[in-house]
Design an enzyme around this catalytic site. Sequence first.
Site, short mmCIF file in Angstrom:
data_model
loop_
_atom_site.label_atom_id
_atom_site.label_comp_id
_atom_site.label_asym_id
_atom_site.label_seq_id
_atom_site.Cartn_x
_atom_site.Cartn_y
_atom_site.Cartn_z
N LYS A 78 0.86 -1.18 0.00
CA LYS A 78 0.00 0.00 0.00
C LYS A 78 0.90 1.22 0.00
O LYS A 78 1.79 1.36 0.84
CB LYS A 78 -0.91 0.05 1.23
CG LYS A 78 -1.83 1.29 1.19
CD LYS A 78 -2.84 1.30 2.29
CE LYS A 78 -2.32 2.00 3.52
NZ LYS A 78 -3.42 2.31 4.48
N SER A 210 -5.14 12.10 16.02
CA SER A 210 -3.73 12.27 15.63
C SER A 210 -2.93 12.90 16.76
O SER A 210 -1.96 13.63 16.53
CB SER A 210 -3.63 13.12 14.36
OG SER A 210 -4.29 12.51 13.28
N MET A 230 -6.59 3.49 18.15
CA MET A 230 -6.47 3.31 16.71
C MET A 230 -5.74 4.45 16.00
O MET A 230 -5.53 4.40 14.80
CB MET A 230 -7.87 3.14 16.09
CG MET A 230 -8.70 2.03 16.71
SD MET A 230 -7.88 0.41 16.70
CE MET A 230 -7.70 0.13 14.96
N THR A 232 -2.61 5.93 17.01
CA THR A 232 -1.16 6.02 17.17
C THR A 232 -0.45 5.06 16.23
O THR A 232 -0.46 3.85 16.44
CB THR A 232 -0.76 5.74 18.63
OG1 THR A 232 -1.45 6.66 19.48
CG2 THR A 232 0.73 5.89 18.82
N LYS A 237 3.43 9.82 18.55
CA LYS A 237 1.99 9.94 18.77
C LYS A 237 1.61 9.26 20.08
O LYS A 237 2.24 8.30 20.52
CB LYS A 237 1.21 9.31 17.62
CG LYS A 237 1.06 10.19 16.39
CD LYS A 237 0.10 9.54 15.40
CE LYS A 237 -0.17 10.43 14.20
NZ LYS A 237 -1.15 9.80 13.28
#
Length: 332
Positions: A78, A210, A230, A232, A237
């Site tokens: 991806k 974020s 979901m 990090t 982060k």
Amino acid sequence: MNDVAPAGRHEILIVSEEVCEKLVGRAEAFKAVEGVFAAMARGEARNFPVVREALGHADALYGFKSGFDRAGMALGVKSGGYWPGNSARGLTNHQSSVLLFDPDTGRLKAVVGGNYLTAVRTAAASAVSIAHLARQDAKVLGIVGAGHQSAFQLRAAAEQRDFEKVVAWNRSPEKLESLVTVAGELGLSFEGVTLQELGRQADVIITITSSFEPLLRGEWIKPGAHIACMGTDTKGKQEVDAGLVATAGVFTDEVAQSITIGEAQHAVAAGLIEEADITPLGDVINGVHAGRKGDDEITLFDGTGVGLQDLAVADAAVRKASVEGRATLVRL
């Protein structure tokens, strides 16, 4: 004399964003992601090192996630990233495409739109964690963050338990309106709350931001809650405090990413937990690990996002599109 037969013309399938949205729903994404987590834990699927870099242009981050699922025979990459200025252009900030290759020959097999699939596979990952780790009697769902991904998360999570209410928080409260609409469609009551109140009420919490600083503290979380972190997926982060991670039963998609770019990175760096304290969710799916230890244990899923998730849902899209004649065939 050359005795090698001509290879013939090369055929590539193209599956557009629109086709992906029509063919890959939450059920297909859940099955694909659950299957690839299980394959990873069995050692039958492997993610390759992630490349993720700042472009130095448009404040964008760009990278590659790739891997090979030997169980599902999905090989690919991806390619994409995050362009924060896209929303002002009427575009999704996250942009990506998936390339699938024939594992037997290495030839390009398909090009698949990745924007919708990224959203639906991320929601599927948290849903799989809820299915295997949350208490069966969970009634209140908490959502931290109200960006593009949040509605996908809410819809997928709502199918895993008999929720009655949604409580949510966002830094800009006016953006919660999209979640109000989705909750109404699902027949769930909705309340915008503070982070402390969210932790007090919610049986299941999904963080999808974020953030680079902890938003949730351990003392705010009720006993027995399940948290799916979901957002990090990059070094630095952070959505919950390291102390919360240290006291929870921690599960993840991939341990190597969890300790380096995931939510667990901070607890590991502080010496509060070790790599051995983190369990692949696939072990729970495969019955190797029992999962939740008891009704009062706080469980946490560190969803770092792995390339194999993208390949799994893209492969599902290609298979369905081929059967239904919705893929565009290009001959080279």
